[in-house]
Write a protein that holds these residues in place. Structure first.
Motif, PDB file in Angstrom:
ATOM      1  N   THR A 126      11.332 -17.981  -9.536  1.00  0.00           N
ATOM      2  CA  THR A 126      11.321 -17.622 -10.954  1.00  0.00           C
ATOM      3  C   THR A 126       9.875 -17.525 -11.415  1.00  0.00           C
ATOM      4  O   THR A 126       8.994 -18.239 -10.924  1.00  0.00           O
ATOM      5  CB  THR A 126      12.074 -18.648 -11.813  1.00  0.00           C
ATOM      6  OG1 THR A 126      11.459 -19.913 -11.658  1.00  0.00           O
ATOM      7  CG2 THR A 126      13.537 -18.719 -11.434  1.00  0.00           C
ATOM      8  N   ARG A 127       9.633 -16.632 -12.351  1.00  0.00           N
ATOM      9  CA  ARG A 127       8.301 -16.422 -12.916  1.00  0.00           C
ATOM     10  C   ARG A 127       8.424 -16.369 -14.437  1.00  0.00           C
ATOM     11  O   ARG A 127       9.509 -16.159 -14.975  1.00  0.00           O
ATOM     12  CB  ARG A 127       7.686 -15.117 -12.415  1.00  0.00           C
ATOM     13  CG  ARG A 127       7.541 -15.020 -10.904  1.00  0.00           C
ATOM     14  CD  ARG A 127       6.459 -15.977 -10.407  1.00  0.00           C
ATOM     15  NE  ARG A 127       6.259 -15.867  -8.980  1.00  0.00           N
ATOM     16  CZ  ARG A 127       6.706 -16.722  -8.082  1.00  0.00           C
ATOM     17  NH1 ARG A 127       7.435 -17.753  -8.467  1.00  0.00           N
ATOM     18  NH2 ARG A 127       6.459 -16.573  -6.807  1.00  0.00           N
ATOM     19  N   THR A 128       7.310 -16.527 -15.121  1.00  0.00           N
ATOM     20  CA  THR A 128       7.286 -16.477 -16.576  1.00  0.00           C
ATOM     21  C   THR A 128       6.685 -15.159 -17.026  1.00  0.00           C
ATOM     22  O   THR A 128       5.616 -14.762 -16.561  1.00  0.00           O
ATOM     23  CB  THR A 128       6.447 -17.641 -17.137  1.00  0.00           C
ATOM     24  OG1 THR A 128       7.014 -18.867 -16.679  1.00  0.00           O
ATOM     25  CG2 THR A 128       6.440 -17.629 -18.655  1.00  0.00           C
ATOM     26  N   CYS A 129       7.356 -14.496 -17.936  1.00  0.00           N
ATOM     27  CA  CYS A 129       6.867 -13.237 -18.510  1.00  0.00           C
ATOM     28  C   CYS A 129       5.675 -13.558 -19.414  1.00  0.00           C
ATOM     29  O   CYS A 129       5.770 -14.442 -20.266  1.00  0.00           O
ATOM     30  CB  CYS A 129       7.984 -12.573 -19.319  1.00  0.00           C
ATOM     31  SG  CYS A 129       7.462 -11.117 -20.243  1.00  0.00           S
ATOM     32  N   VAL A 130       4.562 -12.837 -19.254  1.00  0.00           N
ATOM     33  CA  VAL A 130       3.386 -13.097 -20.078  1.00  0.00           C
ATOM     34  C   VAL A 130       3.584 -12.599 -21.506  1.00  0.00           C
ATOM     35  O   VAL A 130       2.834 -12.977 -22.398  1.00  0.00           O
ATOM     36  CB  VAL A 130       2.101 -12.486 -19.472  1.00  0.00           C
ATOM     37  CG1 VAL A 130       1.789 -13.123 -18.136  1.00  0.00           C
ATOM     38  CG2 VAL A 130       2.179 -10.997 -19.365  1.00  0.00           C
ATOM     39  N   GLY A 131       4.590 -11.780 -21.739  1.00  0.00           N
ATOM     40  CA  GLY A 131       4.858 -11.275 -23.082  1.00  0.00           C
ATOM     41  C   GLY A 131       5.687 -12.230 -23.908  1.00  0.00           C
ATOM     42  O   GLY A 131       5.226 -12.785 -24.896  1.00  0.00           O
ATOM     43  N   GLN A 164       3.957  -7.430 -27.107  1.00  0.00           N
ATOM     44  CA  GLN A 164       3.733  -8.828 -27.460  1.00  0.00           C
ATOM     45  C   GLN A 164       2.598  -9.416 -26.618  1.00  0.00           C
ATOM     46  O   GLN A 164       1.759 -10.163 -27.124  1.00  0.00           O
ATOM     47  CB  GLN A 164       5.011  -9.623 -27.272  1.00  0.00           C
ATOM     48  CG  GLN A 164       4.982 -10.990 -27.875  1.00  0.00           C
ATOM     49  CD  GLN A 164       6.351 -11.652 -27.840  1.00  0.00           C
ATOM     50  OE1 GLN A 164       7.263 -11.197 -27.160  1.00  0.00           O
ATOM     51  NE2 GLN A 164       6.498 -12.732 -28.577  1.00  0.00           N
ATOM     52  N   ALA A 165       2.551  -9.071 -25.335  1.00  0.00           N
ATOM     53  CA  ALA A 165       1.480  -9.561 -24.467  1.00  0.00           C
ATOM     54  C   ALA A 165       0.127  -9.011 -24.899  1.00  0.00           C
ATOM     55  O   ALA A 165      -0.875  -9.729 -24.887  1.00  0.00           O
ATOM     56  CB  ALA A 165       1.770  -9.189 -23.022  1.00  0.00           C
TER      57      ALA A 165
END
Length: 107
Positions: free
Chosen positions: A5-10, A58-59
């Motif tokens: 799993t990864r985190t969206c930078v936006g 958003q990012a």
């Protein structure tokens, strides 16, 4: 969730890496750009983003790209924005004027 799993930078939400677009910083000293890495093979530190124009905006607004990649400087977001736009567009649609008929199909 299966797989990494990864985190969206936006939006800062966690998601399976397969649902996110990985990107890296590429270029020379005077011409840096954020390059999408759909095959997840490019060298360097990568960051992840949902293939959604809202997350991209958003990012950008939060200036999250530089922090996520530990990059100081100004990089061109054009290639990444184009990739996000092409991936997020529903199948069978296009922005190209040449692909649209000039005649009325009802005639």
């Amino acid at each position: 969730m299966a797989g990494p799993t990864r985190t969206c930078v936006g939006c800062r939400k966690r998601a399976p890496a397969s649902e996110l677009v990985r990107f890296v910083v590429a270029g020379s000293w005077d011409d840096f750009r954020f390059q999408p890495d759909p095959n997840r093979r490019l060298p360097g530190r990568g960051a992840h983003l949902h293939p959604d124009p809202a997350c991209f905006a958003q990012a950008e607004r939060r200036r999250a790209f530089g922090r996520a990649l530990r990059f100081t400087g100004v990089a061109d977001t054009g290639p990444l924005a184009e990739h996000i736009r092409s991936v997020s567009m529903p199948r069978g649609t296009t922005d190209d004027q040449a692909a649209r008929p000039d005649h009325d199909p009802a005639r």
